[in-house]
Design a protein around this motif. Structure first.
Motif, PDB file in Angstrom:
ATOM      1  N   ALA A 161       0.965  -1.280  -0.034  1.00  0.00           N
ATOM      2  CA  ALA A 161       0.073  -0.146  -0.161  1.00  0.00           C
ATOM      3  C   ALA A 161       0.725   1.132   0.162  1.00  0.00           C
ATOM      4  CB  ALA A 161      -0.631   0.040   1.276  1.00  0.00           C
ATOM      5  N   TRP A 162       1.976   1.264   0.755  1.00  0.00           N
ATOM      6  CA  TRP A 162       2.830   2.376   0.873  1.00  0.00           C
ATOM      7  C   TRP A 162       3.511   2.774  -0.636  1.00  0.00           C
ATOM      8  CZ3 TRP A 162       8.237   2.095   0.091  1.00  0.00           C
ATOM      9  CH2 TRP A 162       8.703   3.260   0.498  1.00  0.00           C
ATOM     10  N   LEU A 163       3.981   1.638  -1.150  1.00  0.00           N
ATOM     11  CA  LEU A 163       4.493   1.468  -2.510  1.00  0.00           C
ATOM     12  C   LEU A 163       3.578   2.177  -3.605  1.00  0.00           C
ATOM     13  CD1 LEU A 163       7.201   0.746  -3.592  1.00  0.00           C
ATOM     14  CD2 LEU A 163       6.289  -1.414  -4.544  1.00  0.00           C
ATOM     15  N   PHE A 164       2.140   1.677  -3.510  1.00  0.00           N
ATOM     16  CA  PHE A 164       1.301   1.987  -4.661  1.00  0.00           C
ATOM     17  C   PHE A 164       0.842   3.761  -4.276  1.00  0.00           C
ATOM     18  CE2 PHE A 164       1.104  -2.511  -5.657  1.00  0.00           C
ATOM     19  CZ  PHE A 164       1.372  -2.547  -6.887  1.00  0.00           C
ATOM     20  N   THR A 165       0.907   3.989  -3.253  1.00  0.00           N
ATOM     21  CA  THR A 165       0.599   5.282  -2.822  1.00  0.00           C
ATOM     22  C   THR A 165       1.485   6.507  -2.697  1.00  0.00           C
ATOM     23  OG1 THR A 165       0.574   4.734  -0.325  1.00  0.00           O
ATOM     24  CG2 THR A 165      -1.534   4.627  -1.564  1.00  0.00           C
ATOM     25  N   GLY A 166       2.341   6.327  -3.392  1.00  0.00           N
ATOM     26  CA  GLY A 166       3.386   7.468  -3.434  1.00  0.00           C
ATOM     27  C   GLY A 166       4.763   7.225  -2.713  1.00  0.00           C
ATOM     28  N   TYR A 167       4.987   5.913  -1.997  1.00  0.00           N
ATOM     29  CA  TYR A 167       6.223   5.585  -1.231  1.00  0.00           C
ATOM     30  C   TYR A 167       6.901   6.857  -0.496  1.00  0.00           C
ATOM     31  CZ  TYR A 167       7.816   6.569  -6.057  1.00  0.00           C
ATOM     32  OH  TYR A 167       8.090   6.850  -7.400  1.00  0.00           O
ATOM     33  N   ASN A 168       5.956   7.498   0.489  1.00  0.00           N
ATOM     34  CA  ASN A 168       6.317   8.381   1.319  1.00  0.00           C
ATOM     35  C   ASN A 168       7.539   8.213   2.263  1.00  0.00           C
ATOM     36  OD1 ASN A 168       6.331  10.446   3.571  1.00  0.00           O
ATOM     37  ND2 ASN A 168       5.220  11.613   1.924  1.00  0.00           N
ATOM     38  N   PRO A 169       8.855   8.671   2.113  1.00  0.00           N
ATOM     39  CA  PRO A 169       9.743   8.349   3.197  1.00  0.00           C
ATOM     40  C   PRO A 169       9.413   8.395   4.720  1.00  0.00           C
ATOM     41  CG  PRO A 169      10.457  10.365   2.307  1.00  0.00           C
ATOM     42  CD  PRO A 169       9.001   9.843   1.512  1.00  0.00           C
ATOM     43  N   ILE A 170       8.699   9.501   5.021  1.00  0.00           N
ATOM     44  CA  ILE A 170       8.208   9.775   6.363  1.00  0.00           C
ATOM     45  C   ILE A 170       7.490   8.653   6.930  1.00  0.00           C
ATOM     46  CG2 ILE A 170       6.889  11.176   7.998  1.00  0.00           C
ATOM     47  CD1 ILE A 170       7.754  13.610   6.092  1.00  0.00           C
ATOM     48  N   ALA A 171       6.372   7.992   6.200  1.00  0.00           N
ATOM     49  CA  ALA A 171       5.509   6.916   6.620  1.00  0.00           C
ATOM     50  C   ALA A 171       6.482   5.627   7.000  1.00  0.00           C
ATOM     51  CB  ALA A 171       4.469   6.846   5.682  1.00  0.00           C
ATOM     52  N   LEU A 172       7.357   5.420   5.739  1.00  0.00           N
ATOM     53  CA  LEU A 172       8.114   4.212   5.865  1.00  0.00           C
ATOM     54  C   LEU A 172       9.164   4.325   7.292  1.00  0.00           C
ATOM     55  CD1 LEU A 172       9.040   1.681   4.555  1.00  0.00           C
ATOM     56  CD2 LEU A 172      10.752   3.003   3.507  1.00  0.00           C
ATOM     57  N   ILE A 173       9.580   5.485   7.575  1.00  0.00           N
ATOM     58  CA  ILE A 173      10.506   5.643   8.609  1.00  0.00           C
ATOM     59  C   ILE A 173       9.795   5.443   9.884  1.00  0.00           C
ATOM     60  CG2 ILE A 173      11.693   7.253   9.967  1.00  0.00           C
ATOM     61  CD1 ILE A 173      12.620   8.484   7.302  1.00  0.00           C
ATOM     62  N   ILE A 174       8.680   6.115  10.002  1.00  0.00           N
ATOM     63  CA  ILE A 174       7.761   5.948  11.205  1.00  0.00           C
ATOM     64  C   ILE A 174       7.216   4.302  11.299  1.00  0.00           C
ATOM     65  CG2 ILE A 174       5.634   6.521  12.607  1.00  0.00           C
ATOM     66  CD1 ILE A 174       5.784   9.123  11.051  1.00  0.00           C
ATOM     67  N   PHE A 175       6.891   3.835  10.590  1.00  0.00           N
ATOM     68  CA  PHE A 175       6.563   2.390  10.631  1.00  0.00           C
ATOM     69  C   PHE A 175       7.918   1.443  10.995  1.00  0.00           C
ATOM     70  CE2 PHE A 175       7.494  -1.538   8.054  1.00  0.00           C
ATOM     71  CZ  PHE A 175       6.669  -2.484   8.811  1.00  0.00           C
ATOM     72  N   GLY A 176       9.027   1.648  10.324  1.00  0.00           N
ATOM     73  CA  GLY A 176      10.303   1.093  10.751  1.00  0.00           C
ATOM     74  C   GLY A 176      10.677   1.200  12.185  1.00  0.00           C
ATOM     75  N   LEU A 177      10.513   2.268  12.734  1.00  0.00           N
ATOM     76  CA  LEU A 177      10.850   2.555  13.939  1.00  0.00           C
ATOM     77  C   LEU A 177      10.017   1.711  14.923  1.00  0.00           C
ATOM     78  CD1 LEU A 177      11.064   6.399  14.220  1.00  0.00           C
ATOM     79  CD2 LEU A 177      12.779   4.570  14.381  1.00  0.00           C
ATOM     80  N   PHE A 178       8.569   1.397  14.836  1.00  0.00           N
ATOM     81  CA  PHE A 178       7.776   0.845  15.539  1.00  0.00           C
ATOM     82  C   PHE A 178       8.239  -0.871  15.330  1.00  0.00           C
ATOM     83  CE2 PHE A 178       5.025   4.397  15.654  1.00  0.00           C
ATOM     84  CZ  PHE A 178       4.315   4.107  16.767  1.00  0.00           C
ATOM     85  N   TYR A 179       8.401  -1.130  14.154  1.00  0.00           N
ATOM     86  CA  TYR A 179       8.539  -2.573  13.706  1.00  0.00           C
ATOM     87  C   TYR A 179       9.964  -3.223  14.102  1.00  0.00           C
ATOM     88  CZ  TYR A 179       8.590  -7.069  11.139  1.00  0.00           C
ATOM     89  OH  TYR A 179       8.645  -8.315  10.757  1.00  0.00           O
ATOM     90  N   LEU A 180      11.083  -2.245  13.938  1.00  0.00           N
ATOM     91  CA  LEU A 180      12.331  -2.633  14.298  1.00  0.00           C
ATOM     92  C   LEU A 180      12.359  -2.650  15.647  1.00  0.00           C
ATOM     93  CD1 LEU A 180      14.645  -0.597  11.662  1.00  0.00           C
ATOM     94  CD2 LEU A 180      14.095  -3.033  11.844  1.00  0.00           C
ATOM     95  N   GLY A 181      11.600  -1.746  16.750  1.00  0.00           N
ATOM     96  CA  GLY A 181      11.466  -2.022  18.081  1.00  0.00           C
ATOM     97  C   GLY A 181      11.276  -3.485  18.495  1.00  0.00           C
TER      98      GLY A 181
END
Length: 461
Positions: A161-181
């Motif tokens: 969904a992130w990829l098909f909606t414009g791959y905004n880096p801010i959204a990916l970074i925030i998700f990454g912080l949660f998931y990497l935690g």
């Protein structure tokens, strides 16, 4: 339509809610936050749903807290679907069909008033998609991160969904912080333990030399993969129509005539959906197919693709033919009376916990540490303060014996319990139980038409 949507979710087919399996697990991990097998950190699924139960339990019984969170998530799902369908351009008639689909979809109804995380998963997944589509990157990243802490696989699949909606880096970074935690917590556990109950259903696993795949999914730990992974992670194209029917809320039964009707409805729903896909933007079609990908696995239940159900409603709305509103009204009334005929019990009916008498007996025993059969282990862990580990479900007799001894020694267990359930087709037998029968039998307990056998470990000479 919302009043009908809510009404269908306030009642269940169960006069009394039977708590066992995953529901007992959620209540256990909420009560002890966030401990499960051997009273150690539960690393198989992320903790958000159990954490919410713990917070709501300050004001109500824990089982009511779990049901309430699912119900509120269901209400939130309707609200966000309403917004999503508007954004995607459905006209009033198409929107009525789409909202009618999520209203009467039995998969969504079932998980809206039970103690499962899947309704929360559907809500957060749909909310994330809407926020990413509408370019709210900060909020979308936050809800995406919360989704990953509810169901990690759903969180990973929202990458599309992130990829098909414009791959905004801010959204990916925030998700990454949660998931990497979440991954970091698991890495810390594995790096500091030789063995840990990390396998599916708490199976003992060697974790000190974990791989990346094992970090992502317990299915790939050796003992779990030997039994579950090889046969359940493969593809199953033979029964795909039954699985797809479940996503549409249509389930197969033991009644042949009813199954034929379900098959016909599944086929009709599929045809209308395909017609809707033809009329829809290509990226939404591809995204939905990617979200439905798990349905090809052997080990698939409709809940595994629950985040795709609102999008199927969108396609049904796009593809549904124009019919007279009186026909729709008649269908809605029939659906309401049909559901309420079978679901006539209030959702907060008093529950019964599986193996409650057995758990009381085990709690009174002087020593700690219980090796328990798979399905009853969750209830025993929830109802007792003792450390509980699951009996290895290993088909090889020699390996089963070795894993039982390893579990007893590594986790300092003193008792073992199983029921006649292990003889059923669901379990396909338990070679480990044949070995446990050589222990000292303490007692047998009959409860809820099941017989439970409690053994004590033999003392070493």
């Amino acid at each position: 339509m919302f009043i009908i949507y809510l009404l269908l979710r306030l009642f269940t087919p169960n006069k009394k809610l039977l708590i066992w399996g995953d529901e007992a697990r959620h209540l256990k991990t909420a009560k002890t936050f966030y401990k499960m097998w051997n009273n150690s950190f539960y690393d198989t699924h992320p903790p958000l749903y159990s954490w919410l139960i713990k917070q709501f339990s300050r004001f109500m019984a824990d089982y009511k807290a779990g049901i309430t969170i699912s119900l509120l998530s269901s209400i939130g799902l309707y609200w966000i679907c309403n917004r999503l369908y508007d954004y995607l351009g459905l006209n009033p008639y198409q929107k009525l069909i789409a909202l009618g689909f999520i209203t009467f979809n039995y998969t969504l109804i079932y998980y809206s008033n039970r103690i499962f995380r899947y309704q929360l998963t559907a809500f957060l997944g749909t909310l994330t998609l809407y926020l990413l589509l509408t370019k709210h990157a900060l909020l979308g990243g936050l809800t995406w991160g919360l989704l990953s802490l509810t169901c990690s696989f759903a969180g990973l699949r929202m990458f599309w969904a992130w990829l098909f909606t414009g791959y905004n880096p801010i959204a990916l970074i925030i998700f990454g912080l949660f998931y990497l935690g979440w991954l970091g917590e698991k890495m810390n556990i594995y790096a500091n333990n030789t063995y840990y109950p990390s396998g599916l259903d708490g199976k003992i696993e060697p974790v000190w030399n974990f791989t990346f795949r094992q970090l992502i999914s317990p299915m790939y730990f050796p003992n779990t993969y030997a039994y579950y992974g090889r046969k359940e992670l493969g593809y199953d194209f033979k029964n795909w129509y039954k699985k797809i029917g479940g996503i549409f809320g249509l389930y197969w039964t033991k009644n042949l005539k009813l199954n034929r009707a379900m098959g016909a409805l599944s086929l009709l729903s599929g045809c209308i959906t395909i017609l809707g896909m033809i009329k829809s933007p290509l990226f939404i079609v591809i995204l939905t197919l990617l979200l439905l990908y798990p349905s090809l696995y052997k080990r698939f239940l409709p809940r595994n693709s629950i985040i795709a159900i609102p999008l199927l409603g969108y396609f049904l709305g796009k593809g549904f033919p124009i019919v007279n509103y009186n026909i729709i009204f008649g269908g809605v009334l029939t659906g309401i009376f049909g559901f309420l005929w079978f679901n006539r019990h209030w959702l907060y009916s008093k529950p019964i916990v599986q193996a409650r008498g057995v758990s009381a007996y085990l709690q009174a025993l002087p020593k700690d540490g219980i090796l328990a059969e798979g399905l009853i282990a969750y209830s025993i862990a929830y109802l007792t303060d003792k450390r509980v580990v699951v009996i290895p479900h290993e088909p090889d007799k020699l390996m089963a014996r070795e894993q039982v001894n390893l579990s007893m020694e590594e986790f300092d267990l003193n008792y073992a319990v199983f029921s006649d359930l292990y003889k059923t087709e669901l379990h396909l037998g338990y070679p480990a139980i044949d070995y446990i029968k050589t222990f000292n039998l303490l007692t047998t307990i009959q409860e809820d038409k099941d017989i439970y056998y409690i053994y004590e470990k033999k003392n070493k000479n």
